[in-house]
Design an enzyme around this catalytic site. Structure first.
Site, short mmCIF file in Angstrom:
data_model
loop_
_atom_site.label_atom_id
_atom_site.label_comp_id
_atom_site.label_asym_id
_atom_site.label_seq_id
_atom_site.Cartn_x
_atom_site.Cartn_y
_atom_site.Cartn_z
N GLY A 1 3.97 1.44 -4.47
CA GLY A 1 3.41 0.20 -4.99
C GLY A 1 2.08 -0.09 -4.34
O GLY A 1 1.61 0.64 -3.46
N GLN A 2 1.49 -1.16 -4.80
CA GLN A 2 0.18 -1.56 -4.30
C GLN A 2 0.24 -3.05 -4.00
O GLN A 2 0.51 -3.84 -4.89
CB GLN A 2 -0.88 -1.27 -5.37
CG GLN A 2 -2.27 -1.79 -5.05
CD GLN A 2 -3.02 -0.85 -4.13
OE1 GLN A 2 -2.96 0.37 -4.27
NE2 GLN A 2 -3.72 -1.42 -3.15
N GLY A 3 0.04 -3.40 -2.75
CA GLY A 3 0.07 -4.82 -2.41
C GLY A 3 -1.32 -5.29 -2.03
O GLY A 3 -2.28 -4.52 -2.07
N GLY A 4 -1.40 -6.55 -1.68
CA GLY A 4 -2.68 -7.14 -1.33
C GLY A 4 -3.32 -6.48 -0.13
O GLY A 4 -4.53 -6.48 0.03
N PHE A 5 -2.51 -5.88 0.73
CA PHE A 5 -3.06 -5.32 1.96
C PHE A 5 -3.31 -3.82 1.86
O PHE A 5 -3.84 -3.22 2.77
CB PHE A 5 -2.12 -5.59 3.12
CG PHE A 5 -1.86 -7.04 3.34
CD1 PHE A 5 -2.80 -7.82 3.98
CD2 PHE A 5 -0.70 -7.62 2.89
CE1 PHE A 5 -2.58 -9.17 4.18
CE2 PHE A 5 -0.47 -8.97 3.08
CZ PHE A 5 -1.41 -9.74 3.73
N GLY A 6 -2.87 -3.22 0.76
CA GLY A 6 -3.06 -1.79 0.61
C GLY A 6 -1.88 -1.16 -0.11
O GLY A 6 -0.90 -1.84 -0.42
N VAL B 1 1.40 1.39 -0.77
CA VAL B 1 2.57 1.81 -0.01
C VAL B 1 3.07 3.15 -0.55
O VAL B 1 3.17 3.33 -1.76
CB VAL B 1 3.70 0.77 -0.11
CG1 VAL B 1 4.88 1.19 0.73
CG2 VAL B 1 3.21 -0.60 0.32
N LYS C 1 2.52 1.96 4.74
CA LYS C 1 1.53 1.06 4.14
C LYS C 1 0.17 1.46 4.67
O LYS C 1 -0.07 1.46 5.87
CB LYS C 1 1.85 -0.39 4.51
CG LYS C 1 1.00 -1.39 3.74
CD LYS C 1 1.22 -2.80 4.23
CE LYS C 1 2.53 -3.39 3.78
NZ LYS C 1 2.43 -4.03 2.48
N ASP D 1 4.08 -15.23 1.97
CA ASP D 1 4.09 -14.56 0.67
C ASP D 1 5.50 -14.08 0.34
O ASP D 1 5.70 -12.94 -0.06
CB ASP D 1 3.09 -13.39 0.68
CG ASP D 1 2.79 -12.90 -0.73
OD1 ASP D 1 3.11 -13.63 -1.70
OD2 ASP D 1 2.24 -11.80 -0.88
#
Ligand code: NAG
Ligand code: NAG
Ligand code: NAG
Ligand code: NAG
Ligand code: NAG
Ligand code: NAG
Ligand code: NAG
Ligand code: NAG
Length: 637
Positions: free
Chosen positions: A327-332, A334, A348, A445
């Site tokens: 996946g792709q989160g706000g911080f980068g 995974v 991550k 979050d």
């Protein structure tokens, strides 16, 4: 009256400062390595240390570096906030000499006097929080009511922390008192090195305050002297209360007026001094002995055991192959990975430039890795290489809650027992972050995609502590960069950037309502209308038709209906507009565990939505009170 006030001042001067020559309290020669006698590092260090004392600024602080690259020496000196500049110079001179004597070959060292701290290193010091080393002291006299005392102490430190961190950038120092009993006061002092940001200072003080409360265990006085912040409290005033902290640079005018007052007062006061001396004599006889203890430097080896080699992780993730992307989160992004020993991991890869120095990043990882709870995803380690920063977590085979909850087919795997277990588990994880961990983390979050599930569908909260591992331009409790997800964010956070345990409680409430209804808050469908879940739940709750809200596949088990309705009730309590009205996670758990507990009546939730105003208007237009609601509701731009 004026006379009385002046007397008080004089009294305080004497009472506060009768300690005589301050002793050297302690030092660490840090295990960062040794230099050789004729090395250029040693030359740089010597010349650097000789500049410290003469260059101390008005705020009692000075930092400097000398030399380049591996020969660079870095040093800082800081005096306690109430110490006069001349005392400060002399203290720093003495501390520097003592440190060089006691740590003759080490490249890094730190030492403390009562009035000052000196630190040097071959790596950069400025702007980084370092809580690895501290001196701890405890007064041998114990108070009787430890719980109450700790409460008073905690609130004193909270108050001082706010003032030290956020008032005045030049001096991060605060002192104060609070009444302990009708006759007794508690005096506290906190200080950070002024090179830290407000947020860093605040975090250092939070952690140290927790440490001191655990360490002193009901002692009448205690202190922790750290490299980045110090805390101390006593039942006697031990600092100079007359110092003016709102003026960062004391003006000459002020000094004159104090000298004049003292000059006039001295003859008048002569008589009183006799009684003061008697008082002091009595005080001397029960002069406190602070037992200094030295904390072990365990953390250095821990850092190493948490650090992974970039190559290892690169191999484990097939060089961050897209097929391994989870996946792709706000911080980068995974990635899934598998270490050579067969252990599965989630990696991550933080977006470039997290804005933190290496050492600080390591320190933060160390802190976050210490947060361990069965309802938190475990941080296994980290990796640093050039600009690459990786966080390595335990791998959760069942992915996140949203994959089940919002999937037409998979949702049937989540019966009410499993969902109820998730609701409780997430509350426990949050409670740990808010109250039980040393750090008091606000998640900011929380959402279905941040709740991961293990083999037995036990929930584990992910992405906590990110605010520590990724530096934003912000101050604690008030941020200009919102990291949350619209729809889950409490109004005060979404609109003003204010976060607290109560803004997490709001997100938790939204999550609970999603779990019960099986619907996404921000993509909620009500017939033809695209609306929001909260207003739908609220309307049905108000009209006594809560059953309309419940996920139809849960309705087959009639025995659980009361639990479901209670969860809706608790969810609504959590999403109330007023953060004060929202329950803490501790109360939420009580409510979940004890059915005999009567729940308060929730007030209307905070309605606000991100997507088109049209859909909101059409939703509200069915409602006779739509206009006032629309005005009350806070719309995001
Ligand atoms: C500090 O010195 C030690 C020992 O000489 C060395 O291992 C380390 O890399 C140095 N650190 C920096 C930042 O130069
Ligand atoms: C540095 O010197 C001290 C004694 O002065 C010694 O105990 C220590 O092992 C040395 N450290 C290194 C890394 O050489
Ligand atoms: C350092 O330099 C001095 C004089 O320059 C010399 O006498 C001494 O032996 C040197 N020490 C080392 C360890 O090289
Ligand atoms: C102190 O540190 C700051 C930040 O690294 C730096 O800008 C400043 O030049 C330093 N002061 C001195 C005297 O070196
Ligand atoms: C520094 O040392 C000198 C000589 O030992 C002593 O007189 C002075 O009080 C010390 N200053 C401080 C601030 O400790
Ligand atoms: C005070 O408490 C500490 C730790 O709880 C204990 O070790 C110490 O003996 C106590 N002192 C007195 C005087 O009771
Ligand atoms: C407590 O602190 C206030 C200033 O914040 C001061 O005016 C007051 O005198 C102090 N009280 C005592 C008992 O020291
Ligand atoms: C306390 O601070 C005031 C103001 O800075 C100063 O005038 C006074 O001399 C200080 N008292 C002592 C004992 O240092």
């Amino acid at each position: 009256m004026i006379f009385h006030l002046i007397l008080l001042h004089v009294l305080i001067h004497f009472v506060g400062f009768t300690e005589g020559q301050p002793d050297f309290l302690g030092h660490y020669c840090l295990p960062d390595g040794n230099f050789t006698e004729n090395s250029s590092f040693k030359a740089n260090l010597d010349s650097l240390l000789s500049t410290l004392s003469p260059n101390i600024q008005e705020n009692g602080f000075y930092n400097a570096s000398q030399g380049q690259n591996t020969d660079q020496a870095n040093a800082i000196a800081l005096c306690r906030g109430d110490v006069q500049l001349d005392t400060c110079h002399s203290c720093v001179t003495n501390a520097t000499q003592k440190l060089v004597q006691d740590c003759p070959t080490q490249v890094s060292a730190i030492g403390w006097y009562d009035f000052c701290m000196v630190r040097y290193s071959n790596s950069s010091i400025v702007g980084r929080v370092d809580t690895r080393f501290s001196l701890q002291g405890r007064n041998p006299t114990n108070v009787s009511d430890v719980d109450r005392f700790n409460g008073v102490l905690q609130s004193l430190f909270d108050n001082l922390r706010g003032r030290a961190a956020f008032e005045g950038p030049l001096r991060k120092y605060a002192t104060g008192n609070t009444s302990l009993t009708n006759f007794q006061y508690l005096y506290g002092l906190v200080q950070c090195t002024p090179d830290l940001s407000a947020d860093q200072c605040s975090n250092c003080l939070i952690e140290t305050a927790q440490k001191i409360i655990n360490f002193v265990n009901g002692a009448e006085g205690g202190r922790i002297l750290g490299a980045s912040c110090i805390l101390r409290y006593e039942v006697n005033p031990f600092f100079n209360q007359t110092i003016q902290l709102d003026v960062d640079q004391p003006s000459d005018g002020d000094d004159n007026s104090t000298t004049i007052i003292v000059a006039i007062v001295v003859p008048v006061v002569a008589l009183i001094l006799i009684s003061v001396s008697v008082f002091l004599l009595m005080r001397k006889t029960r002069k406190k002995k602070i037992v200094e203890q030295v904390e072990t430097i365990e953390d250095i080896s821990t850092v190493e055991s948490l650090q992974y080699d970039f190559n290892t992780i690169s191999i484990a993730t097939d060089n961050f192959d897209d097929s391994n992307k989870l996946g792709q989160g706000g911080f980068g992004a995974v990635y899934k990975g598998c270490l050579s020993n067969g252990q599965e991991i989630a990696v991550k890869r933080l977006a470039k430039d997290s804005g933190q120095g290496d050492l600080e990043f390591k320190n933060e990882v160390l802190l976050v890795a210490k947060l361990q709870h069965r309802n938190l995803v475990r941080l296994l380690g980290f990796c640093l290489e050039g600009t690459e920063r990786l966080l390595i977590y335990e791998y959760m085979p069942n992915a996140s809650l949203d994959h089940f909850l919002f999937d037409k087919v998979k949702r049937s795997q989540l019966d009410w027992d499993k969902r109820y277990k998730i609701i409780k588990g997430v509350a426990r994880g949050l409670l740990y972050l808010h109250e039980d961990s040393r750090l008091r983390i606000i998640h900011r979050d929380l959402k279905a995609s941040n709740v991961l599930l293990d083999e037995e569908m036990n929930p584990k909260i992910a992405d906590f502590g990110m605010a520590r591992l990724f530096v934003f331009d912000e101050t604690q409790g008030n941020t200009s960069r919102i990291v949350g997800t619209y729809g889950y964010m409490a109004p005060e956070y979404a609109l003003h950037g204010l976060f607290s345990p109560k803004s997490d409680a709001f997100s938790y409430g939204v999550l609970v309502l999603e779990i019960v209804s099986g619907q996404r808050n921000n993509l909620f469908r009500n017939g033809d209308h695209l609306g929001d879940l909260l207003s739908h739940v609220w309307k049905n709750w108000r009209d006594g038709t809560s059953a309309n809200v419940i996920d139809p596949i849960l309705m087959s088990n009639a025995a659980s209906i009361h639990e479901l309705v209670r969860c809706i009730h608790i969810g609504l309590l959590c999403v109330q507009e007023s953060d004060v009205a929202r329950p803490t996670m501790e109360s939420v758990l009580l409510m979940l565990n004890s059915f005999s507990l009567t729940l308060p009546v929730p007030s209307e939730p905070a309605f606000y939505m991100r997507s088109g105003i049209e859909s909101e208007v059409s939703l509200f237009s069915e409602d006779p009170v739509s206009d006032s609601k629309l005005i009350n509701s806070k719309l995001l731009p």
